[in-house]
Scaffold this motif. Structure first.
Motif, PDB file in Angstrom:
ATOM      1  N   TYR A   1     133.911 -71.308 -75.122  1.00  0.00           N
ATOM      2  CA  TYR A   1     134.019 -70.488 -76.334  1.00  0.00           C
ATOM      3  C   TYR A   1     135.058 -71.077 -77.286  1.00  0.00           C
ATOM      4  O   TYR A   1     134.803 -71.226 -78.479  1.00  0.00           O
ATOM      5  N   PHE A   2     136.242 -71.405 -76.759  1.00  0.00           N
ATOM      6  CA  PHE A   2     137.323 -71.936 -77.589  1.00  0.00           C
ATOM      7  C   PHE A   2     136.901 -73.241 -78.260  1.00  0.00           C
ATOM      8  O   PHE A   2     137.080 -73.412 -79.467  1.00  0.00           O
ATOM      9  N   LEU A   3     136.356 -74.163 -77.472  1.00  0.00           N
ATOM     10  CA  LEU A   3     135.964 -75.459 -78.031  1.00  0.00           C
ATOM     11  C   LEU A   3     134.831 -75.314 -79.040  1.00  0.00           C
ATOM     12  O   LEU A   3     134.840 -75.966 -80.092  1.00  0.00           O
ATOM     13  N   ALA A   4     133.849 -74.458 -78.746  1.00  0.00           N
ATOM     14  CA  ALA A   4     132.728 -74.255 -79.668  1.00  0.00           C
ATOM     15  C   ALA A   4     133.203 -73.590 -80.958  1.00  0.00           C
ATOM     16  O   ALA A   4     132.790 -73.986 -82.060  1.00  0.00           O
ATOM     17  N   THR A   5     134.067 -72.602 -80.853  1.00  0.00           N
ATOM     18  CA  THR A   5     134.565 -71.913 -82.049  1.00  0.00           C
ATOM     19  C   THR A   5     135.440 -72.847 -82.883  1.00  0.00           C
ATOM     20  O   THR A   5     135.343 -72.867 -84.111  1.00  0.00           O
ATOM     21  N   LEU A   6     136.268 -73.644 -82.230  1.00  0.00           N
ATOM     22  CA  LEU A   6     137.086 -74.622 -82.948  1.00  0.00           C
ATOM     23  C   LEU A   6     136.201 -75.633 -83.667  1.00  0.00           C
ATOM     24  O   LEU A   6     136.427 -75.948 -84.838  1.00  0.00           O
TER      25      LEU A   6
END
Length: 133
Positions: free
Chosen positions: A23-28
């Motif tokens: 989630y973090f990497l995709a949102t970033l």
């Protein structure tokens, strides 16, 4: 003596930890994409990134306290984890509704995360009730 810790909660905490990395990497990546493709106002890019990084910082103690509270059958760490989950939910709602640009992928990622938070919170409350009784 009976074992009161919750296996479904432990599994969900583990899965949430892995999902949150994605989630973090995709949102970033999407914030970077949106800043390049759309006319992203400079004064709004920093708050969106700050919310994402604050959420990432909050996720570490939230998961740690959840793991620790469940495995040691202690209601205090599990209760603190539940409190941090409320903060994570608020930040997730910000990224779902109020960030500068919301793409369909943002909606999907945040809906899955909010669903996981909801299920996890229910299991935490159940585990705390079992530990107290």
């Amino acid at each position: 003596s009976s074992q009161l810790s919750s296996l479904p909660l432990q599994i969900l905490l583990y899965v949430n930890g892995i999902y949150y990395i994605f989630y973090f990497l995709a949102t970033l990546a999407m914030i970077i994409y949106k800043s390049q493709v759309f006319s992203y106002p400079d004064d709004l890019l920093a708050p969106d990134l700050a919310v994402l990084f604050l959420m990432g910082i909050l996720e570490v103690p939230r998961l740690y306290l959840g793991f620790k509270g469940n495995l040691t059958e202690a209601e205090a760490p599990l209760g603190l984890s539940l409190g941090l989950t409320v903060g994570s939910v608020l930040l997730c709602v910000y990224l779902l509704l109020w960030q500068t640009y919301v793409l369909w992928a943002d909606v999907l990622l945040n809906a899955v995360l909010l669903s996981a938070y909801g299920l996890e919170s229910g299991l935490k409350v159940t585990a705390i009730a079992a530990f107290v009784s």
